[in-house]
Structure formats: structure tokens, C-alpha cells
Design a protein around this motif. Structure first.
Motif, mmCIF file in Angstrom:
data_model
loop_
_atom_site.group_PDB
_atom_site.id
_atom_site.type_symbol
_atom_site.label_atom_id
_atom_site.label_comp_id
_atom_site.label_asym_id
_atom_site.label_seq_id
_atom_site.Cartn_x
_atom_site.Cartn_y
_atom_site.Cartn_z
ATOM 1 N N THR A 1 0.826 -1.200 0.000
ATOM 2 C CA THR A 1 0.000 0.000 0.000
ATOM 3 C C THR A 1 0.858 1.247 0.000
ATOM 4 O OG1 THR A 1 -0.170 0.155 2.418
ATOM 5 C CG2 THR A 1 -1.858 -1.147 1.268
ATOM 6 N N ARG A 2 0.219 2.334 -0.329
ATOM 7 C CA ARG A 2 0.828 3.661 -0.268
ATOM 8 C C ARG A 2 -0.282 4.641 0.078
ATOM 9 N NH1 ARG A 2 -1.316 6.431 -4.250
ATOM 10 N NH2 ARG A 2 -1.989 5.315 -6.079
ATOM 11 N N PRO A 3 0.062 5.776 0.656
ATOM 12 C CA PRO A 3 -0.966 6.777 0.917
ATOM 13 C C PRO A 3 -1.621 7.242 -0.385
ATOM 14 C CG PRO A 3 1.016 7.276 2.158
ATOM 15 C CD PRO A 3 1.362 6.167 1.195
ATOM 16 N N LEU A 4 -2.910 7.466 -0.315
ATOM 17 C CA LEU A 4 -3.623 7.994 -1.476
ATOM 18 C C LEU A 4 -3.184 9.434 -1.700
ATOM 19 C CD1 LEU A 4 -7.119 6.575 -0.526
ATOM 20 C CD2 LEU A 4 -5.701 5.812 -2.426
ATOM 21 N N SER A 5 -3.014 9.806 -2.955
ATOM 22 C CA SER A 5 -2.630 11.181 -3.271
ATOM 23 C C SER A 5 -3.820 12.110 -3.014
ATOM 24 C CB SER A 5 -2.183 11.288 -4.734
ATOM 25 O OG SER A 5 -3.309 11.135 -5.591
ATOM 26 N N ASP A 6 -3.532 13.399 -2.933
ATOM 27 C CA ASP A 6 -4.605 14.378 -2.749
ATOM 28 C C ASP A 6 -5.620 14.290 -3.881
ATOM 29 O OD1 ASP A 6 -3.409 15.270 -0.414
ATOM 30 O OD2 ASP A 6 -2.478 17.037 -1.361
ATOM 31 N N ASP A 7 -5.134 14.130 -5.124
ATOM 32 C CA ASP A 7 -6.036 14.010 -6.273
ATOM 33 C C ASP A 7 -6.894 12.754 -6.178
ATOM 34 O OD1 ASP A 7 -5.093 16.378 -7.358
ATOM 35 O OD2 ASP A 7 -3.750 15.388 -8.795
ATOM 36 N N GLU A 8 -6.292 11.641 -5.772
ATOM 37 C CA GLU A 8 -7.058 10.401 -5.612
ATOM 38 C C GLU A 8 -8.115 10.548 -4.524
ATOM 39 O OE1 GLU A 8 -3.665 7.144 -6.966
ATOM 40 O OE2 GLU A 8 -3.701 7.871 -4.888
ATOM 41 N N ARG A 9 -7.730 11.138 -3.405
ATOM 42 C CA ARG A 9 -8.697 11.332 -2.312
ATOM 43 C C ARG A 9 -9.841 12.229 -2.756
ATOM 44 N NH1 ARG A 9 -4.632 12.503 2.386
ATOM 45 N NH2 ARG A 9 -5.947 14.324 2.566
ATOM 46 N N ALA A 10 -9.538 13.275 -3.497
ATOM 47 C CA ALA A 10 -10.587 14.171 -3.983
ATOM 48 C C ALA A 10 -11.533 13.434 -4.939
ATOM 49 C CB ALA A 10 -9.978 15.392 -4.667
ATOM 50 N N LEU A 11 -10.969 12.652 -5.841
ATOM 51 C CA LEU A 11 -11.786 11.886 -6.783
ATOM 52 C C LEU A 11 -12.649 10.858 -6.053
ATOM 53 C CD1 LEU A 11 -12.561 11.114 -9.694
ATOM 54 C CD2 LEU A 11 -10.529 9.634 -9.734
ATOM 55 N N ILE A 12 -12.064 10.164 -5.094
ATOM 56 C CA ILE A 12 -12.814 9.157 -4.335
ATOM 57 C C ILE A 12 -13.889 9.831 -3.484
ATOM 58 C CG2 ILE A 12 -12.647 7.417 -2.515
ATOM 59 C CD1 ILE A 12 -9.775 6.809 -3.654
ATOM 60 N N THR A 13 -13.575 10.952 -2.875
ATOM 61 C CA THR A 13 -14.563 11.692 -2.084
ATOM 62 C C THR A 13 -15.757 12.076 -2.942
ATOM 63 O OG1 THR A 13 -12.891 12.495 -0.545
ATOM 64 C CG2 THR A 13 -14.934 13.764 -0.674
ATOM 65 N N LYS A 14 -15.489 12.561 -4.133
ATOM 66 C CA LYS A 14 -16.571 12.917 -5.071
ATOM 67 C C LYS A 14 -17.379 11.680 -5.435
ATOM 68 C CE LYS A 14 -17.583 15.178 -9.441
ATOM 69 N NZ LYS A 14 -17.036 15.832 -10.632
ATOM 70 N N ALA A 15 -16.704 10.559 -5.687
ATOM 71 C CA ALA A 15 -17.388 9.310 -6.040
ATOM 72 C C ALA A 15 -18.263 8.824 -4.891
ATOM 73 C CB ALA A 15 -16.366 8.239 -6.429
ATOM 74 N N LEU A 16 -17.777 8.937 -3.652
ATOM 75 C CA LEU A 16 -18.575 8.540 -2.490
ATOM 76 C C LEU A 16 -19.842 9.377 -2.403
ATOM 77 C CD1 LEU A 16 -15.707 8.179 0.142
ATOM 78 C CD2 LEU A 16 -17.064 6.303 -0.834
ATOM 79 N N SER A 17 -19.720 10.665 -2.671
ATOM 80 C CA SER A 17 -20.868 11.562 -2.636
ATOM 81 C C SER A 17 -21.866 11.213 -3.735
ATOM 82 C CB SER A 17 -20.394 13.012 -2.778
ATOM 83 O OG SER A 17 -21.493 13.886 -2.819
ATOM 84 N N ILE A 18 -21.386 11.016 -4.933
ATOM 85 C CA ILE A 18 -22.252 10.650 -6.064
ATOM 86 C C ILE A 18 -22.984 9.345 -5.786
ATOM 87 C CG2 ILE A 18 -22.203 9.866 -8.473
ATOM 88 C CD1 ILE A 18 -20.000 12.003 -8.913
ATOM 89 N N ALA A 19 -22.299 8.398 -5.154
ATOM 90 C CA ALA A 19 -22.888 7.087 -4.868
ATOM 91 C C ALA A 19 -23.874 7.135 -3.692
ATOM 92 C CB ALA A 19 -21.790 6.067 -4.584
ATOM 93 N N GLY A 20 -23.879 8.237 -2.954
ATOM 94 C CA GLY A 20 -24.773 8.359 -1.812
ATOM 95 C C GLY A 20 -24.248 7.731 -0.543
ATOM 96 N N CYS A 21 -22.939 7.585 -0.437
ATOM 97 C CA CYS A 21 -22.334 6.970 0.752
ATOM 98 C C CYS A 21 -22.291 7.970 1.904
ATOM 99 C CB CYS A 21 -20.899 6.532 0.437
ATOM 100 S SG CYS A 21 -20.792 5.198 -0.750
ATOM 101 N N THR A 22 -22.298 7.441 3.109
ATOM 102 C CA THR A 22 -22.036 8.249 4.294
ATOM 103 C C THR A 22 -20.642 7.881 4.771
ATOM 104 O OG1 THR A 22 -23.035 6.572 5.732
ATOM 105 C CG2 THR A 22 -24.452 8.359 4.992
ATOM 106 N N VAL A 23 -19.879 8.869 5.157
ATOM 107 C CA VAL A 23 -18.483 8.641 5.519
ATOM 108 C C VAL A 23 -18.334 8.702 7.040
ATOM 109 C CG1 VAL A 23 -16.107 9.419 5.244
ATOM 110 C CG2 VAL A 23 -17.715 9.601 3.334
ATOM 111 N N ASP A 24 -17.769 7.620 7.613
ATOM 112 C CA ASP A 24 -17.489 7.580 9.056
ATOM 113 C C ASP A 24 -16.224 8.326 9.354
ATOM 114 O OD1 ASP A 24 -19.705 5.982 9.379
ATOM 115 O OD2 ASP A 24 -18.568 4.121 9.560
#
Length: 125
Positions: free
Chosen positions: A102-125
Motif C-alpha cells: 500500500t501507499r498513501p492515497l494522493s490528494d487528487d485520488e482522495r478528492a476523486l474518491i470523495t466525489k465518487a462517495l458523494s455521487i454514490a450516496g455513501c455516508t463517511v465515518d
């Protein structure tokens, strides 16, 4: 969210959690082994899920949230995303890390994943 997450874990009920120890995510995937795959052919991201999730349908509920997140991050329409069942982890991959890959997610990856979580309707703990 941890300071330097290496993964996001998406549960079938839409809960998502960031973490920095892949072993924590792997425990949540279930007792039947872990399957890993690259998100796309040229991706630096990998997917981890139970090896038996698609076979043990009674034990691993459908996870449309993970399908939607993975589709968005991969840049494909959600309608053509493969089925996912049970918890699914998306993590930063480093083939030079011999201990856990593993490696830390980049800022760009985290931003993209955060957007995807929102689009999918996920709730983030």
C-alpha cells in the motif's frame, strides 16, 4: 479520515470509512480469503474484496454503493460496472512496498474518491 489514508472501505449499507492500515480493511472483507485486482489497466489503485463474495450470495449482500464508487473512479458508466458484494476496499498500490503493497492515497485520488462517495450516496465515518 486519517491523516494519510491508504484505503477507503465501502460497506453494502453505504457506509464508507478511510483508513491507514490495510489489515483493518482486510478483516472487514470476511473470512473467505481476499481477492485483489487493479481498478483499471493503468491504475495505481487496487480493489480488494472477499474471494467468495460472488459465490456466497447469502453471506455477502449486494453492494451497489461500491459498484457506483468504483465506476466513477474508473471513469466508466455505473450501468456497466461489475457487480460487487460485501465490503469492498479501494487502496493505493505500491509494488515496491514488500510488506503490504500500500501507499498513501494522493490528494487528487482522495478528492476523486470523495466525489465518487458523494455521487454514490455513501455516508463517511
Amino acid at each position: 479520515m486519517t491523516a494519510s489514508p491508504v484505503y477507503v472501505l465501502v460497506h453494502p449499507d453505504g457506509r464508507a470509512e478511510w483508513g491507514d492500515q490495510i489489515s483493518t480493511a482486510e478483516k472487514a472483507l470476511g473470512p473467505h480469503g481476499i481477492g485483489r485486482a487493479f481498478l483499471t489497466d493503468d491504475a495505481r489503485l487496487r480493489i480488494a474484496t472477499s474471494d467468495c463474495a460472488l459465490l456466497l450470495r447469502e453471506e455477502y449482500p449486494a453492494n451497489p454503493f461500491a459498484s457506483a464508487v468504483l465506476a466513477h473512479v474508473a471513469g466508466i458508466p455505473a450501468q456497466v460496472a461489475p457487480e460487487t458484494r460485501g465490503p469492498v476496499a479501494l487502496f493505493g498500490y505500491d509494488n515496491r512496498n514488500e510488506w503490504d503493497n500500500t501507499r498513501p492515497l494522493s490528494d487528487d485520488e482522495r478528492a476523486l474518491i470523495t466525489k465518487a462517495l458523494s455521487i454514490a450516496g455513501c455516508t463517511v465515518d
